[in-house]
Design an enzyme around this catalytic site. Structure first.
Site, PDB file in Angstrom:
ATOM      1  N   MET A  28     -35.383  15.245 -20.262  1.00 43.82           N
ATOM      2  CA  MET A  28     -36.525  16.419 -20.601  1.00 43.82           C
ATOM      3  C   MET A  28     -37.457  16.112 -21.607  1.00 43.82           C
ATOM      4  O   MET A  28     -38.224  16.880 -22.138  1.00 43.82           O
ATOM      5  CB  MET A  28     -35.665  17.798 -20.728  1.00 43.82           C
ATOM      6  CG  MET A  28     -34.965  18.061 -19.486  1.00 43.82           C
ATOM      7  SD  MET A  28     -34.571  19.788 -19.256  1.00 43.82           S
ATOM      8  CE  MET A  28     -33.632  20.295 -20.596  1.00 43.82           C
ATOM      9  N   LEU A  31     -38.190  13.037 -26.821  1.00 45.61           N
ATOM     10  CA  LEU A  31     -36.971  12.083 -27.076  1.00 45.61           C
ATOM     11  C   LEU A  31     -36.947  11.427 -28.375  1.00 45.61           C
ATOM     12  O   LEU A  31     -37.582  11.664 -29.523  1.00 45.61           O
ATOM     13  CB  LEU A  31     -37.658  10.836 -26.414  1.00 45.61           C
ATOM     14  CG  LEU A  31     -38.040  10.922 -24.762  1.00 45.61           C
ATOM     15  CD1 LEU A  31     -38.657   9.496 -24.494  1.00 45.61           C
ATOM     16  CD2 LEU A  31     -37.005  11.281 -24.160  1.00 45.61           C
ATOM     17  N   HIS A  32     -35.559  11.171 -28.519  1.00 51.46           N
ATOM     18  CA  HIS A  32     -34.897  10.784 -29.984  1.00 51.46           C
ATOM     19  C   HIS A  32     -34.163   9.501 -29.814  1.00 51.46           C
ATOM     20  O   HIS A  32     -33.963   8.830 -28.637  1.00 51.46           O
ATOM     21  CB  HIS A  32     -34.127  11.913 -30.382  1.00 51.46           C
ATOM     22  CG  HIS A  32     -33.264  12.528 -29.766  1.00 51.46           C
ATOM     23  ND1 HIS A  32     -32.254  11.822 -29.080  1.00 51.46           N
ATOM     24  CD2 HIS A  32     -33.348  13.719 -29.033  1.00 51.46           C
ATOM     25  CE1 HIS A  32     -31.277  12.691 -28.733  1.00 51.46           C
ATOM     26  NE2 HIS A  32     -32.075  13.760 -28.286  1.00 51.46           N
ATOM     27  N   GLY A  34     -31.212   9.007 -29.420  1.00 52.41           N
ATOM     28  CA  GLY A  34     -29.884   8.950 -28.255  1.00 52.41           C
ATOM     29  C   GLY A  34     -30.708   8.790 -27.041  1.00 52.41           C
ATOM     30  O   GLY A  34     -29.766   7.898 -26.517  1.00 52.41           O
ATOM     31  N   HIS A  35     -31.788   9.274 -26.747  1.00 50.68           N
ATOM     32  CA  HIS A  35     -32.233   8.700 -25.355  1.00 50.68           C
ATOM     33  C   HIS A  35     -32.651   7.209 -25.594  1.00 50.68           C
ATOM     34  O   HIS A  35     -32.217   6.514 -24.392  1.00 50.68           O
ATOM     35  CB  HIS A  35     -33.710   9.526 -25.112  1.00 50.68           C
ATOM     36  CG  HIS A  35     -33.457  11.049 -24.995  1.00 50.68           C
ATOM     37  ND1 HIS A  35     -34.034  11.811 -26.119  1.00 50.68           N
ATOM     38  CD2 HIS A  35     -33.150  11.717 -24.299  1.00 50.68           C
ATOM     39  CE1 HIS A  35     -33.893  13.090 -25.538  1.00 50.68           C
ATOM     40  NE2 HIS A  35     -33.159  13.076 -24.453  1.00 50.68           N
ATOM     41  N   ASP A 150     -23.768  16.135 -23.847  1.00 46.44           N
ATOM     42  CA  ASP A 150     -23.622  17.231 -22.904  1.00 46.44           C
ATOM     43  C   ASP A 150     -22.450  16.680 -21.841  1.00 46.44           C
ATOM     44  O   ASP A 150     -22.441  16.241 -20.741  1.00 46.44           O
ATOM     45  CB  ASP A 150     -25.075  16.902 -22.014  1.00 46.44           C
ATOM     46  CG  ASP A 150     -25.950  17.397 -22.663  1.00 46.44           C
ATOM     47  OD1 ASP A 150     -26.107  18.644 -23.224  1.00 46.44           O
ATOM     48  OD2 ASP A 150     -27.026  16.773 -23.012  1.00 46.44           O
ATOM     49  N   GLN A 153     -22.127  18.641 -18.683  1.00 46.24           N
ATOM     50  CA  GLN A 153     -22.969  18.238 -17.771  1.00 46.24           C
ATOM     51  C   GLN A 153     -22.652  16.892 -17.072  1.00 46.24           C
ATOM     52  O   GLN A 153     -22.793  16.673 -15.894  1.00 46.24           O
ATOM     53  CB  GLN A 153     -24.381  18.093 -18.363  1.00 46.24           C
ATOM     54  CG  GLN A 153     -25.688  17.167 -17.587  1.00 46.24           C
ATOM     55  CD  GLN A 153     -26.732  17.287 -18.241  1.00 46.24           C
ATOM     56  OE1 GLN A 153     -27.497  18.495 -18.379  1.00 46.24           O
ATOM     57  NE2 GLN A 153     -27.111  16.222 -18.885  1.00 46.24           N
TER      58      GLN A 153
END
Ligand code: PAF
Length: 285
Positions: A28, A31-32, A34-35, A150, A153
């Protein structure tokens, strides 16, 4: 890298390149690192990777949360330019592209609908299932990459794929943390500075579940973790549960632990105005 705004454009690119396996990282935006770790993992396994940036309205049960969700389109593209290859594609559709009509589909995930995030964010996972299934139909990935932060998720997406019979392989990547232990999240940038300075309490306390599990039973561990975090000004635990990683059934006592299953301590905390989640594997030795 290429940037596609429309499904037609994206599918044309995929067809022209005709490479496989196709990797997919749905996001979504905001971005950081982790992405970026998901992107790197996708790149290491796939000659072509699609990264979608789409703030999905159907998964927000709170209109204000949707409005305030961080959006950093220029920063996202700059980060991706560094990480991506010529063959990779950034997909940035608008809402009409993903939902030309209202998505009325309803998904059911058994116990996953009855615990933790599902109780606190009604309809959230239905929205996640809607957008993920829609994106899978559009991108037709072979491997899709999700973050383990997540946790629920990830379980929902695996259950979704089982239900739809989609052949995509779902990969869960480890949580990437800031130096002080806070799990990386797009929402971290919304934290007030004072709250951010104290937010390491979440991971620090969560980690103590591992040292406690040998000596204490589940209710004592749960109370300790909630109290330790609630004692920090501005922090309030919404839930803390220790669950298995498939059905996510909360443990109430240690005698419920089953051999061969993995267990995770999962937490949601209201940190000032921002809601954060985190989890840690509980090592049962
Ligand atoms: O984890 C996220 O960023 C979102 O829930 C996802 C999977 C991209 C669906 O909108």
């Amino acid at each position: 890298m290429k940037v596609s705004r429309t499904i037609i454009e994206l599918q044309k690119c995929l067809k022209e390149l005709s490479l496989s396996p196709v990797g997919f990282v749905p996001t979504m935006g905001a971005l950081h690192e982790g992405h970026i770790s998901l992107v790197k993992s996708a790149i290491s396994q796939c000659p072509i990777v699609v990264i979608s940036i789409f703030v999905n309205p159907t998964q927000f049960n709170d209109k204000n949360d949707l409005k305030n969700y961080p959006r950093t389109p220029e920063g996202d593209i700059a980060l991706l330019k560094n990480a991506l290859r010529e063959t990779d594609i950034v997909f940035t559709p608008d809402v009409k592209e993903i939902y030309p009509e209202e998505d009325m589909r309803e998904f059911h995930f058994g116990n996953l609908d009855n615990v933790m995030e599902a109780l606190h964010r009604p309809h959230h996972f239905n929205g996640v299932a809607q957008v993920v299934s829609r994106l899978f139909d559009i991108v037709k990935p072979d491997i899709a990459f999700f973050g383990q932060k997540d946790f629920q998720q990830l379980a929902v997406v695996k259950a979704l794929v089982k239900q739809t019979g989609d052949k995509v392989k779902i990969t869960g990547n480890p949580i990437i943390r800031e130096i002080d232990g806070l799990a990386m999240s797009s929402r971290n940038r919304l934290l007030d500075p004072g709250i951010r300075n104290r937010a390491s309490i979440i991971y620090k306390t969560l980690s103590s579940a591992n040292s406690m599990i040998g000596k204490y039973d589940i209710p004592e561990i749960k109370s300790y973790i909630k109290d330790a975090i609630n004692n920090v000004p501005g922090f309030n635990v919404e839930y803390f549960e220790i669950v298995d990683d498939t059905e996510l059934i909360p443990l109430t006592k240690k005698t419920d632990i089953r051999k061969g299953k993995r267990y995770y301590g999962c937490i949601a905390v209201q940190a000032g105005k921002i809601r954060l989640i985190d989890n840690i594997e509980i090592r049962l030795v």
